[in-house]
Design a protein around this motif. Structure first.
Motif, mmCIF file in Angstrom:
data_model
loop_
_atom_site.group_PDB
_atom_site.id
_atom_site.type_symbol
_atom_site.label_atom_id
_atom_site.label_comp_id
_atom_site.label_asym_id
_atom_site.label_seq_id
_atom_site.Cartn_x
_atom_site.Cartn_y
_atom_site.Cartn_z
ATOM 1 N N THR A 1 -12.199 -7.742 -13.581
ATOM 2 C CA THR A 1 -11.803 -7.635 -12.097
ATOM 3 C C THR A 1 -11.839 -6.329 -11.820
ATOM 4 O O THR A 1 -11.188 -5.529 -12.490
ATOM 5 N N THR A 2 -12.236 -5.892 -10.484
ATOM 6 C CA THR A 2 -12.140 -4.481 -10.100
ATOM 7 C C THR A 2 -10.773 -4.613 -9.045
ATOM 8 O O THR A 2 -10.810 -5.507 -8.153
ATOM 9 N N ILE A 3 -10.103 -3.631 -9.161
ATOM 10 C CA ILE A 3 -8.820 -3.430 -8.224
ATOM 11 C C ILE A 3 -8.885 -2.107 -7.642
ATOM 12 O O ILE A 3 -9.091 -1.301 -8.271
ATOM 13 N N PRO A 4 -8.077 -1.803 -6.419
ATOM 14 C CA PRO A 4 -7.935 -0.523 -5.988
ATOM 15 C C PRO A 4 -6.812 0.052 -6.642
ATOM 16 O O PRO A 4 -5.737 -0.561 -6.881
ATOM 17 N N ILE A 5 -6.348 1.474 -6.115
ATOM 18 C CA ILE A 5 -5.145 2.223 -6.288
ATOM 19 C C ILE A 5 -4.570 1.646 -5.187
ATOM 20 O O ILE A 5 -4.922 1.461 -4.088
ATOM 21 N N HIS A 6 -3.094 1.978 -5.322
ATOM 22 C CA HIS A 6 -2.211 1.501 -4.104
ATOM 23 C C HIS A 6 -2.475 2.251 -3.166
ATOM 24 O O HIS A 6 -2.621 3.931 -3.243
ATOM 25 N N ALA A 7 -2.744 1.837 -1.987
ATOM 26 C CA ALA A 7 -3.278 2.755 -0.812
ATOM 27 C C ALA A 7 -2.254 3.961 -0.353
ATOM 28 O O ALA A 7 -2.651 4.807 0.252
ATOM 29 N N SER A 8 -0.996 3.677 -0.518
ATOM 30 C CA SER A 8 0.063 4.611 -0.026
ATOM 31 C C SER A 8 0.070 5.943 -0.822
ATOM 32 O O SER A 8 0.762 6.937 -0.574
ATOM 33 N N GLN A 9 -0.815 5.912 -2.190
ATOM 34 C CA GLN A 9 -0.736 7.001 -3.130
ATOM 35 C C GLN A 9 -1.738 7.966 -2.793
ATOM 36 O O GLN A 9 -1.939 8.904 -3.533
ATOM 37 N N VAL A 10 -2.827 7.722 -1.985
ATOM 38 C CA VAL A 10 -4.122 8.614 -1.637
ATOM 39 C C VAL A 10 -3.764 8.786 -0.301
ATOM 40 O O VAL A 10 -3.443 8.079 0.614
#
Length: 243
Positions: free
Chosen positions: A28-37
Motif C-alpha cells: 500500500t502507498t501512503i503519504p506523509i502527514h500533510a501538516s509536517q511539510v
C-alpha cells in the motif's frame, strides 16, 4: 465420483491459498502527514539523531520517518526536497534504510539546508491513520571544514615627536664702574683725575650700574681736596722761600 471430490477439494485449497496470499503480496502507498511539510531539518520541531547510524554529521541533515500503529512495515520511502540554490531532488530508500525495532522506521540523509516538501511510502499491512510521520530531524552540526577567519592587522599609531625647546640661561655680566684716582701735578695747575674702571658683578638679577658710583664721587672729591691742600702748601712754601 471420487475424481469430482478430489477436484473440488483442490479448488477449495487453491482458493484459500490465493485469498491468504493476496493481501500479503500487495503493498500500500501512503503519504506523509500533510501538516509536517514543507520543513527543513533545522526548522523541524523535534531534533534528535537517534536511528541515524552515524549520528550527527558535520555536513548532512538527517530525517527519520515512522509508521504508526505497528500494523504494517515500510518497504520503501520516497522523499522530495527543494535545494537552497534552486531545483529539487527526489530520494528513495529501501530495506537498507529501514529499521524494525518496534514501530517501522526509515531514515534518509541529505545535504544541509534542504527542505522536505513531500514524501510517500510503500508499506506492507495497513496504516491505522493512512499516513506516516516525520518523527524527528537531525540537523547538521556545521562541523565541516571551517572557514578561517582573517585576523585583523593592528595599525601602529605614530608617536608624536617632541622637539626640545632651548631654555635660555641667565648670563652674568660685569659692568665696570670707574673710580677716580687723583694725580697731583707738582708744578702747579689743576690736578688731573684719571678714572680707573672697577668691575662690579651684576648677578642675581640686579640692574646694571650706570654713570659714576657714589663712592667714586666721594673719593674724587676727597682727592680734589687733598690736591688743593698740597697745592696750597707748595705755593706757601714758594712764597716763603721767595721772601
Amino acid at each position: 465420483m471420487r475424481a469430482r471430490g478430489v477436484f473440488a477439494l483442490l479448488t477449495m485449497v487453491t482458493g484459500a491459498a490465493l485469498a491468504l496470499a493476496g493481501p500479503a503480496a500487495a503493498d500500500t502507498t501512503i503519504p506523509i502527514h500533510a501538516s509536517q511539510v514543507p520543513t527543513t531539518a533545522a526548522g523541524f520541531a523535534t531534533h534528535s539523531c537517534d536511528n541515524i547510524p552515524d549520528g550527527a554529521s558535520g555536513t548532512l541533515d538527517g530525517w527519520v520517518f515512522v509508521l504508526p500503529g505497528n500494523s504494517g512495515a515500510f518497504t520503501s520511502v520516497t522523499a522530495t526536497f527543494a535545494k537552497p540554490g534552486g531545483g529539487t531532488e527526489t530520494v528513495t530508500v529501501g530495506a537498507d534504510h529501514i529499521l524494525s525495532n518496534g514501530a517501522s522506521k526509515a531514515w534518509i540523509q541529505t545535504a544541509a539546508g534542504w527542505t522536505l516538501t513531500a514524501a510517500s511510502a510503500t508499506i506492507t499491512g495497513s496504516a491505522a491513520q493512512e499516513y506516516f510521520n516525520l518523527t524527528h530531524a537531525c540537523p547538521t552540526t556545521g562541523g565541516g571544514t571551517p572557514t578561517p577567519t582573517p585576523t585583523p592587522t593592528a595599525t601602529a599609531t605614530p608617536t608624536p615627536k617632541v622637539t626640545p625647546s632651548a631654555t635660555p640661561s641667565a648670563t652674568a655680566s660685569a659692568t665696570g664702574t670707574p673710580t677716580a684716582s687723583p694725580t697731583a701735578t707738582p708744578t702747579g695747575g689743576t690736578p688731573t683725575v684719571t678714572p680707573t674702571a672697577v668691575a662690579g658683578a651684576s648677578g642675581g638679577g640686579g640692574l646694571p650700574v650706570t654713570g659714576v658710583a657714589l663712592t667714586g664721587m666721594i673719593a674724587l672729591a676727597g682727592a680734589a681736596v687733598a690736591a688743593g691742600i698740597v697745592l696750597r702748601g707748595v705755593r706757601q712754601r714758594r712764597r716763603f722761600t721767595a721772601e
